[in-house]
Motif scaffolding. Structure first.
Motif, mmCIF file in Angstrom:
data_model
loop_
_atom_site.group_PDB
_atom_site.id
_atom_site.type_symbol
_atom_site.label_atom_id
_atom_site.label_comp_id
_atom_site.label_asym_id
_atom_site.label_seq_id
_atom_site.Cartn_x
_atom_site.Cartn_y
_atom_site.Cartn_z
ATOM 1 N N TYR A 76 15.411 51.974 69.271
ATOM 2 C CA TYR A 76 14.221 51.156 69.342
ATOM 3 C C TYR A 76 13.637 51.139 67.926
ATOM 4 C CZ TYR A 76 14.274 51.908 74.452
ATOM 5 O OH TYR A 76 14.600 51.962 75.789
ATOM 6 N N PHE B 201 10.279 49.863 65.291
ATOM 7 C CA PHE B 201 8.853 49.585 65.275
ATOM 8 C C PHE B 201 8.385 49.281 63.856
ATOM 9 C CE2 PHE B 201 8.133 51.483 69.497
ATOM 10 C CZ PHE B 201 9.248 52.285 69.613
ATOM 11 N N TYR C 283 4.623 49.651 62.007
ATOM 12 C CA TYR C 283 3.224 50.045 62.071
ATOM 13 C C TYR C 283 2.530 49.624 60.777
ATOM 14 C CZ TYR C 283 3.529 53.052 66.235
ATOM 15 O OH TYR C 283 3.660 53.531 67.516
ATOM 16 N N LEU D 140 -2.561 54.672 61.754
ATOM 17 C CA LEU D 140 -1.540 53.650 61.919
ATOM 18 C C LEU D 140 -1.784 52.851 63.195
ATOM 19 C CD1 LEU D 140 -0.141 55.700 59.954
ATOM 20 C CD2 LEU D 140 2.012 54.893 60.909
ATOM 21 N N LEU E 201 0.164 49.939 65.755
ATOM 22 C CA LEU E 201 1.427 49.280 66.071
ATOM 23 C C LEU E 201 1.305 47.791 65.798
ATOM 24 C CD1 LEU E 201 4.290 49.485 67.277
ATOM 25 C CD2 LEU E 201 3.250 48.967 69.498
ATOM 26 N N LYS F 219 7.290 45.715 68.058
ATOM 27 C CA LYS F 219 8.377 46.621 68.411
ATOM 28 C C LYS F 219 9.541 45.849 68.984
ATOM 29 C CE LYS F 219 6.427 47.544 72.997
ATOM 30 N NZ LYS F 219 5.905 48.574 73.939
ATOM 31 N N LEU G 195 12.631 46.608 71.592
ATOM 32 C CA LEU G 195 13.223 47.544 72.548
ATOM 33 C C LEU G 195 14.560 47.019 73.034
ATOM 34 C CD1 LEU G 195 10.048 48.458 74.661
ATOM 35 C CD2 LEU G 195 10.899 49.518 72.563
ATOM 36 N N PHE H 98 4.792 50.546 57.718
ATOM 37 C CA PHE H 98 5.806 51.562 57.982
ATOM 38 C C PHE H 98 6.772 51.069 59.058
ATOM 39 C CE2 PHE H 98 4.199 55.128 55.590
ATOM 40 C CZ PHE H 98 2.850 54.875 55.477
ATOM 41 N N THR I 120 13.534 55.191 66.783
ATOM 42 C CA THR I 120 13.810 56.280 67.696
ATOM 43 C C THR I 120 14.997 55.899 68.560
ATOM 44 O OG1 THR I 120 12.834 57.850 69.265
ATOM 45 C CG2 THR I 120 12.306 55.532 69.585
ATOM 46 N N ARG I 121 15.640 56.877 69.136
ATOM 47 C CA ARG I 121 16.816 56.611 69.957
ATOM 48 C C ARG I 121 16.390 55.938 71.257
ATOM 49 N NH1 ARG I 121 19.697 59.538 73.898
ATOM 50 N NH2 ARG I 121 18.252 61.274 73.796
ATOM 51 N N ASN J 104 9.977 60.155 72.614
ATOM 52 C CA ASN J 104 9.103 59.253 71.884
ATOM 53 C C ASN J 104 8.892 59.637 70.424
ATOM 54 O OD1 ASN J 104 7.732 56.881 72.042
ATOM 55 N ND2 ASN J 104 6.014 57.662 73.217
ATOM 56 N N LEU K 36 9.065 59.433 66.778
ATOM 57 C CA LEU K 36 9.452 58.380 65.847
ATOM 58 C C LEU K 36 9.795 58.964 64.484
ATOM 59 C CD1 LEU K 36 6.821 55.569 66.558
ATOM 60 C CD2 LEU K 36 9.074 55.887 67.554
ATOM 61 N N ILE K 37 10.809 58.380 63.869
ATOM 62 C CA ILE K 37 11.153 58.705 62.489
ATOM 63 C C ILE K 37 10.722 57.519 61.625
ATOM 64 C CG2 ILE K 37 13.009 59.275 60.888
ATOM 65 C CD1 ILE K 37 12.438 61.386 63.064
ATOM 66 N N PHE K 38 9.901 57.800 60.630
ATOM 67 C CA PHE K 38 9.312 56.754 59.807
ATOM 68 C C PHE K 38 9.994 56.638 58.455
ATOM 69 C CE2 PHE K 38 5.492 55.317 61.998
ATOM 70 C CZ PHE K 38 5.319 56.307 62.969
ATOM 71 N N GLY K 39 9.931 55.429 57.911
ATOM 72 C CA GLY K 39 10.306 55.225 56.535
ATOM 73 C C GLY K 39 9.176 55.627 55.603
#
Lengths: 115, 114
Positions: free
Chosen positions: B32, B34, B36, B44, B46, B49, B51, B90, B94-95, B100, B102-105
């Motif tokens: 998934y 996103f 932000y 932040l 949203l 997104k 999905l 940003f 996430t998988r 839930n 999230l890994i952000f840049g």
């Protein structure tokens, strides 16, 4: 409906001290996430609490710890503060812990300055 | 594990010009994605997104992003920016079907000039 609230807004500490940051999630949200936003590094995942349990932690030393209370609020503790701990600490909450359907809602953050 | 790369740390643009903020992700499983936005001195929010389903997703304020699985990208675009779009953006991953977290840049700072 109140959003995610964090306190304090600003905190100034010196090296070696301890800092405690607090987060109140949106009412009904059971998952709380902590992120560190240091200058130029984006958001680094710190900790995830769900239903009172620590579910996952990021690549941070053990002096970063926290807990989630029965009312789902949470606190983040940083011991033996170092200069590089200076950052904006963001808390987020979500209604459930599954990705996609449960959007993370962020608070405005607590800015920690270590002198 | 998933990771995100935002290719531009800063993007300056004039008001009413188009803009593209680039985001590439890495993952061995379905994800998934996103976007932000963080306005000055705020948390932040949203923006949009992805999905599943249509690969083109849109926000209420004119931004859109397209999921491109072959290029592992999720670039954010707006055809005409306003001064009020000045913020940090940003990208996060996430998988899909996972938890839930999230890994952000690292973020892209969009500066809109008059």
């Amino acid at each position: 409906e109140a959003g995610v609230t964090q306190s304090p807004t600003h905190l100034i500490k010196t090296r070696g001290q301890q800092a405690t940051l607090r987060c109140s999630p949106i009412s009904g949200h059971t998952s709380v996430y902590w992120y560190q936003q240091a200058l130029g590094l984006g958001l680094q995942f710190l900790l995830w609490y769900d239903e009172g349990e620590e579910r996952n932690r990021g690549n941070f030393p053990p002096r970063f710890s926290g807990r989630q209370f029965p009312n789902y609020s949470s606190e983040l503790n940083v011991n033996a503060l170092e200069l590089e701990d200076s950052a904006l600490y963001l808390c987020a909450s979500s209604l459930g812990n599954r990705a996609g359907a449960n959007v993370l809602t962020f608070g405005a953050g607590s800015r920690l300055t270590v002198l | 594990a998933q990771s995100v790369t935002q290719l531009d740390s800063q993007v300056p643009v004039f008001e009413e010009a188009p803009v593209e903020l680039r985001c590439n992700y890495s993952s061995s499983v379905s994800v998934y994605l996103f976007w932000y936005v963080q306005y000055p001195n705020q948390g932040l929010q949203l923006l949009l997104k992805y999905l599943s389903g249509s690969t083109l997703v849109k926000s209420i304020n004119g931004f859109e992003a397209e999921f491109n699985k072959s290029q592992t990208s999720f670039h954010l675009r707006k055809p005409s920016v306003h001064i009020s779009d000045t913020a940090e953006y940003f990208c996060a991953v996430t998988r899909s079907g996972g938890y839930n977290k999230l890994i952000f840049g690292a973020g892209t700072r969009l500066a809109v000039h008059p």
